[in-house]
Design a protein around this motif. Structure first.
Motif, PDB file in Angstrom:
ATOM      1  N   LYS A  20     137.485 102.590  61.294  1.00 18.21           N
ATOM      2  CA  LYS A  20     138.913 102.594  60.966  1.00 18.21           C
ATOM      3  C   LYS A  20     139.661 102.320  62.251  1.00 18.21           C
ATOM      4  O   LYS A  20     139.673 103.126  63.180  1.00 18.21           O
ATOM      5  CB  LYS A  20     139.333 103.967  60.401  1.00 18.21           C
ATOM      6  N   ILE A  21     140.239 101.133  62.306  1.00 23.58           N
ATOM      7  CA  ILE A  21     140.907 100.701  63.517  1.00 23.58           C
ATOM      8  C   ILE A  21     142.419 100.715  63.302  1.00 23.58           C
ATOM      9  O   ILE A  21     142.883 100.244  62.284  1.00 23.58           O
ATOM     10  CB  ILE A  21     140.437  99.281  63.922  1.00 23.58           C
ATOM     11  N   SER A  72     146.722  99.816  70.875  1.00 28.84           N
ATOM     12  CA  SER A  72     145.269  99.680  70.929  1.00 28.84           C
ATOM     13  C   SER A  72     144.798  98.558  70.007  1.00 28.84           C
ATOM     14  O   SER A  72     145.132  98.510  68.824  1.00 28.84           O
ATOM     15  CB  SER A  72     144.608 100.994  70.508  1.00 28.84           C
ATOM     16  N   LYS A 127     137.113 106.291  64.164  1.00 30.90           N
ATOM     17  CA  LYS A 127     138.549 106.055  63.990  1.00 30.90           C
ATOM     18  C   LYS A 127     139.162 106.004  65.377  1.00 30.90           C
ATOM     19  O   LYS A 127     139.248 107.026  66.069  1.00 30.90           O
ATOM     20  CB  LYS A 127     139.192 107.157  63.144  1.00 30.90           C
ATOM     21  N   TRP A 128     139.609 104.842  65.803  1.00 26.76           N
ATOM     22  CA  TRP A 128     140.038 104.629  67.183  1.00 26.76           C
ATOM     23  C   TRP A 128     141.480 104.114  67.191  1.00 26.76           C
ATOM     24  O   TRP A 128     141.750 102.944  67.006  1.00 26.76           O
ATOM     25  CB  TRP A 128     139.106 103.632  67.863  1.00 26.76           C
ATOM     26  N   ARG A 129     142.422 105.037  67.391  1.00 27.93           N
ATOM     27  CA  ARG A 129     143.831 104.687  67.508  1.00 27.93           C
ATOM     28  C   ARG A 129     144.468 105.525  68.612  1.00 27.93           C
ATOM     29  O   ARG A 129     145.353 106.352  68.355  1.00 27.93           O
ATOM     30  CB  ARG A 129     144.566 104.932  66.186  1.00 27.93           C
ATOM     31  N   ASP A 159     146.524 104.748  70.943  1.00 29.68           N
ATOM     32  CA  ASP A 159     147.955 104.491  71.078  1.00 29.68           C
ATOM     33  C   ASP A 159     148.337 103.344  70.158  1.00 29.68           C
ATOM     34  O   ASP A 159     147.492 102.715  69.529  1.00 29.68           O
ATOM     35  CB  ASP A 159     148.345 104.184  72.523  1.00 29.68           C
ATOM     36  N   SER A 160     149.618 103.079  70.080  1.00 31.29           N
ATOM     37  CA  SER A 160     150.110 102.056  69.162  1.00 31.29           C
ATOM     38  C   SER A 160     149.731 100.651  69.593  1.00 31.29           C
ATOM     39  O   SER A 160     149.785  99.711  68.785  1.00 31.29           O
ATOM     40  CB  SER A 160     151.639 102.161  69.039  1.00 31.29           C
ATOM     41  N   VAL A 183     143.130 109.789  68.083  1.00 29.66           N
ATOM     42  CA  VAL A 183     144.433 109.383  67.553  1.00 29.66           C
ATOM     43  C   VAL A 183     145.525 109.884  68.500  1.00 29.66           C
ATOM     44  O   VAL A 183     145.524 111.053  68.905  1.00 29.66           O
ATOM     45  CB  VAL A 183     144.661 109.940  66.132  1.00 29.66           C
ATOM     46  N   SER A 184     146.453 109.009  68.855  1.00 30.95           N
ATOM     47  CA  SER A 184     147.653 109.359  69.622  1.00 30.95           C
ATOM     48  C   SER A 184     147.330 110.041  70.949  1.00 30.95           C
ATOM     49  O   SER A 184     147.964 111.026  71.335  1.00 30.95           O
ATOM     50  CB  SER A 184     148.572 110.264  68.781  1.00 30.95           C
TER      51      SER A 184
END
Length: 454
Positions: free
Chosen positions: A453-454, A433, A426-428, A430-431, A401-402
């Motif tokens: 969780k995308i 992605s 859970k792959w986030r 950056d905004s 995340v981030s």
């Protein structure tokens, strides 16, 4: 009854339409000449306790204003309290008003501050009201505190009246105050000490059931008490049954941590927050033979001089390693930490400054990692992230995340294949992605029963 008799006796002369008018008139006269009954008095104390026990703390405080009976019952249901007025404790009203307290925090009441000030100084421990006027000679303002004698006297009153305490947060208490708590509150399991010295910790020897201990030494801008190897050794010898220990702003070295590992053999969780330990202390962690969780929070460094790798040892039972808001610029200290924590199963890096490809690459020595959580690590790129993650053959859970420099465009088929077999993803990073478009044709979405969780 009178209304019924009137309507029955005059049924021939009075029309049915007039009956409601007579009844309304009689009811109004009855209400005006009587007192509204208290229907809650029909409830037993047991039923009223059951009802009020479903209220939160703010609702209980409001309900205590109904009557004296509700005041007594609702006050008995309040279990935890933060003391704001020291006179409320010394006068005995605290223990009389709340007889069943099991969790008390007296820190705020030990700080002398103006009540009518609209300026509030806050940090992660307390909030203090300050005067708008600061003398020119004082560059940095610091609050005033109650004397140790006054605090010990109040702690003794609290110990005698609330002997069923389970958790207690103290400020500035000396050996005398701790002795009173240890002798009276035999069921105390969790203790937090602020602004104490090495020799004040001698009072910990009387606690029989203490399992969770937090020592807050130096706090920048608030107070500057010192906890050194002497205090850590006294702590270790006095609390052999500790399960969790948190050291905040404490000094010390190899000897103090070694004493904790040798004496507190049941210790399972150890936390360092903004520590000031001397170089070489990291090797002492190998004496914590049952340690399962190791946490670092807001630390400016890990170990400035860890020494040779062959002298570091390891923690064979360690499962979780958490680094939160830490500065990881010292690559040698971080590499030594990974050697000590070689058996770790879960790694967490949250808002850590300085974690780049080289420093993260040292984590590949931890070959048993099953869970990785990365957040706010902006220096890490896919070039440093992917080789380490692919080397962990037992990895089952991944959260990113981030981490803005980890790009979907740099993802390889090998990493996509790994994603397809994870139990949790859970792959986030950056905004921008968009994992679904980056994994087209890889088959990552074809496996059912997975948590993504995308």
């Amino acid at each position: 009854m009178r209304s019924s008799s009137i309507s029955n006796s005059n049924s021939n002369s009075i029309s049915p339409r007039s009956e409601p008018d007579v009844t309304l008139t009689l009811d109004a006269n009855y209400i005006s000449n009587s007192v509204t009954p208290d229907f809650s008095s029909l409830l037993s104390d047991q039923i009223l306790i059951f009802i009020l026990s479903n209220f939160n703390k703010s609702q209980l405080i409001s309900s205590s204003l109904v009557c004296k009976r509700w005041l007594k019952i609702s006050s008995g249901l309040i279990k935890s309290l933060k003391l704001l007025d020291w006179d409320f404790l010394e006068s005995g009203r605290l223990c009389y008003r709340f007889p069943n307290l099991i969790d008390v925090d007296i820190v705020q009441a030990c700080i002398i501050s103006p009540r009518n000030s609209g300026i509030c100084l806050s940090n992660k421990f307390v909030s203090v009201h300050v005067n708008s006027f600061v003398p020119d000679t004082e560059f940095i303002w610091k609050p005033d505190f109650l004397s140790a004698r006054v605090i010990d006297r109040g702690v003794q009153i609290l110990a005698r009246a609330c002997c069923n305490l389970r958790k207690l947060v103290l400020f500035g208490a000396t050996n005398e105050g701790l002795d009173a708590i240890a002798n009276e509150c035999l069921a105390l399991q969790e203790l937090e000490l602020c602004s104490c010295t090495d020799f004040d910790l001698k009072g910990l020897a009387g606690f029989r059931n203490l399992q969770i201990l937090k020592i807050i030494g130096y706090v920048d801008g608030l107070y500057d008490s010192v906890i050194s190897d002497i205090g850590l050794t006294i702590l270790a010898q006095g609390c052999p049954r500790l399960l969790k220990l948190e050291l905040v702003g404490c000094e010390g070295s190899y000897d103090g941590i070694k004493a904790i590992g040798q004496c507190c053999q049941m210790l399972e969780e150890l936390t360092f927050c903004d520590h000031r330990l001397e170089g070489g202390w990291l090797a002492a962690l190998s004496y914590c033979t049952n340690l399962k969780t190791l946490k670092f929070q807001s630390c400016k460094f890990i170990d400035p001089s860890p020494g040779p790798d062959e002298h570091l040892g390891s923690c064979p039972t360690l499962e979780d390693l958490h680094l939160v808001r830490c500065q990881l610029r010292d690559k040698q200290g971080l590499g030594a930490l990974f050697i000590v924590c070689e058996a770790v199963r879960e790694l967490v890096f949250e808002d850590c400054w300085g974690l780049d490809n080289n420093s993260f690459g040292a984590a590949s020595i931890c070959r048993r990692v099953m869970s990785l959580y990365l957040e706010g690590c902006s220096l890490l790129t896919m070039d440093g992230f992917e080789p380490v993650v692919l080397s962990w053959k037992e990895l089952k859970r991944l959260k990113v995340v981030s981490c803005n420099n980890i790009k979907d465009s740099a993802m390889t088929p090998e990493l996509a294949t790994l994603f397809s077999v994870l139990k949790e993803l859970k792959w986030r990073p950056d905004s921008k992605s968009i994992l679904s478009s980056g994994l087209d044709g890889t088959g990552v979405w074809q496996n059912g029963g997975r948590s993504f969780k995308i």
